[in-house]
Each structure stands twice: as C-alpha cells, then as structure tokens.
Design an enzyme around this catalytic site. Sequence first.
Site, PDB file in Angstrom:
ATOM      1  N   HIS A 107       0.847  -1.190   0.000  1.00  0.00           N
ATOM      2  CA  HIS A 107       0.000   0.000   0.000  1.00  0.00           C
ATOM      3  C   HIS A 107       0.882   1.239   0.000  1.00  0.00           C
ATOM      4  O   HIS A 107       2.117   1.139   0.085  1.00  0.00           O
ATOM      5  CB  HIS A 107      -0.947  -0.006   1.203  1.00  0.00           C
ATOM      6  N   ASP A 126      -0.364   6.933  -3.408  1.00  0.00           N
ATOM      7  CA  ASP A 126      -1.609   6.620  -4.108  1.00  0.00           C
ATOM      8  C   ASP A 126      -1.995   7.685  -5.140  1.00  0.00           C
ATOM      9  O   ASP A 126      -2.260   7.363  -6.306  1.00  0.00           O
ATOM     10  CB  ASP A 126      -2.756   6.472  -3.112  1.00  0.00           C
TER      11      ASP A 126
END
Length: 379
Positions: free
Chosen positions: A130, A160
Amino acid sequence: MGPLQGVRIVELAGIGPGPFAAMMLADMGADVICVDRAVPAASPEYRALSGSILRRSRRSVGVDLKDPEGQELVLALVAGADGLIEGFRPGVAERLGVGPDACLARNPRLVYGRMTGWGQDGPLASTAGHDINYIALSGVLSAVGTFGGPPTPPLNLIGDFGGGGMLLAMGMVAGMLEAQRSGEGQVIDAAMVEGAALLATAVYGLHGAGWWRERGTNIFDGGAHFYGVYECAGGGHMSVGPMEPQFYAELLQLLEVDPAGLPHQYDRARWPEAREKLAAIFATRTRDEWCAVFEGSDACVAPVLDFAEAPRHPHIEARQSFMELDGVTQPAPAPRFSRTPSAPGRTPPEPGADTDEVLGELGLGAGEIAALRAGGVIA
C-alpha cells in the site's frame, strides 16, 4: 465540456489511484466507462472506496470479467476507445483475457495504462503493498516526521494519488497525444514507488548536494523556524513559510520581533533557539487574531484549516475551488482551462447503472442485453 471531450477511456474498476486517474480524465471531459463487477464486492472497504466521489463524472457497466462473453464485451468497448486503465497486480488482466496484447490486437491505437505499486516487473512486482510501503521504499517516508521520532505517514497522498493516480493521468494524456501522431498505441507502466520518488526530485537534489540531513532538521520538514507550524492560544495553528529575506523581515515586523534578538535566518545551528522564541509569541494570540495580523501581507503566513473549514475560506470560495455534488462538498475539477472549461461533475454512478445504455451504443439489442443479464454476464 473540457479539453478531453471526444476521448473515450475504459476503466477496469479498482480502488485508490486508478479511479483517481480516471476521475481526473473524466473531469476534463473524457467519456470514461467504468467496468464494474457484475456481482458487487463484499468487502466494506472496497464498497466504500469504489463508491466514493472518486467515481464521479463517468458511466458504469457491470460485467463478469471471468466469463468469456464478459471479456468479449470489454474488448468490444476497447475497440472504440482511446485508452484503458487497470490497477490489477501484474498478470491478472492477462489471465482475464483483457491484457495489453489482447486489447492492442483489437485496437492498435489504444493507450493501455497500468497502475501498480511496484511496477510490472522486478523482484517485488507480484507482492502486495500500500501507499506507506511504496513511499517507504522510494526514500520519501524517511524524510517525513519530527526530529527524534519515527517517520510519519503523510496521509496516502504521495504514493496513491500524487505518485500514482496523477502520474498515470499524465502518462495517459501523453500517450494518447503521441498516438494521434503515430497511429500506434502503447503500454503505460505507472508505478507508485517511482512516482513517489519523482515527486521528491528536488529533495534528492538537496540530499545530493549535502544540504539534506537528519529528519526534522531541514528547511521543508519543520527544522527551520521560518518554515513550519505554530500553535496559537486556544489550540489553532498557523503555517509559516517566508524563506526569502524580504518576506522573513515582514514576518518579524508583524510579530513585533527585533531581528537583533534572533540569530541570522539561515544559521542552521540556532534554528531550535529561534523556533522556541517564535513559538512563545504565536502562543499569545488565537489563530483568528493572527489571521487578522497577517491579512494581506507578504509574510507567507496562513491558518491551518481542517476539511470542514477549507471550503469556506474567502479565497477558496471566491475561486469556487470546491463544489457540492449530491450533498457532498468536494474539490472541484482542476486545473482551469480558459477556453474548454471542465464539466462541473456528475453523480458517481452505482455499479452497472449504465450497462444497457453503453451496450446499446455497441449495437446490442434489447434481447441480446436481456440474455446476457439472464446468464449473469452483465448486471
């Protein structure tokens, strides 16, 4: 509306950076068709993220990508598209029959955008991760946090969305622009670990020159007394950033501080001493009182606003930087275009809401669509 009007993008539904890239392209006028699952995912996290405002401004079809007929529907959409976005782990799209080879065979001009954390190859390519992991390996996370403490995740903006979704959106636009000249498509390999490192190019330059030292002791990480955040009376905070001497002088003037009582602005060894003195001064007034003091000045000082306050700031309101869609206040499309302004946005679709409309545009009749739905191929 928008500079990308007339461009069609197929988005294979995912979470986070892929939908953000698709949202940006849709905000700029592209016709983005999101291929959602025929059977909604059970994960509450997936439902929350995929059903969020990141899905605005596009249409949705529900397709079972594990069914050969569903795969053929996606390839039919690809045949008339300029680009495709997917965020699976490497190899998954190929196993589903909608990988680059299959799609480019159907449409040689297609720009195939791939969004992953580690990239399409390399030792970590097939492993999970992540944002925090990608920015950790990029070197960026090591620089975020206070002196003497551990690194602190800066939300999930760097990996992200900045180093991921925005990087992919730029890559898609560049690839489609090149395809207009060459008539040939290509694959865009957007890796968040590389995008995060790219965002830190300037800091890597400072490090290479020997000017970036231990975390929390540098100009941009809170080490400098003239670039950081100060707590005010009552608990509010002010951001301070006058790096240039003339702006720093204005800061001290408005704080009613005699420059002779402070070390030289760039005397790095005495930054902690100077920070203590400024902290004591900022603690004497509330945030609103300091806002009044610095209003209209060049001291490079601004209040730290939360998510509820920011949309209501006079400057933000004057520029209409936020909009309300279905009762949700959210950032408006950006950047601004003088001649082809972006659309104001449309309601994020429920998964599969536009299936019949989109398949009808492919030439399928009502009976064919009904048969596909009865067979569980579409939803």
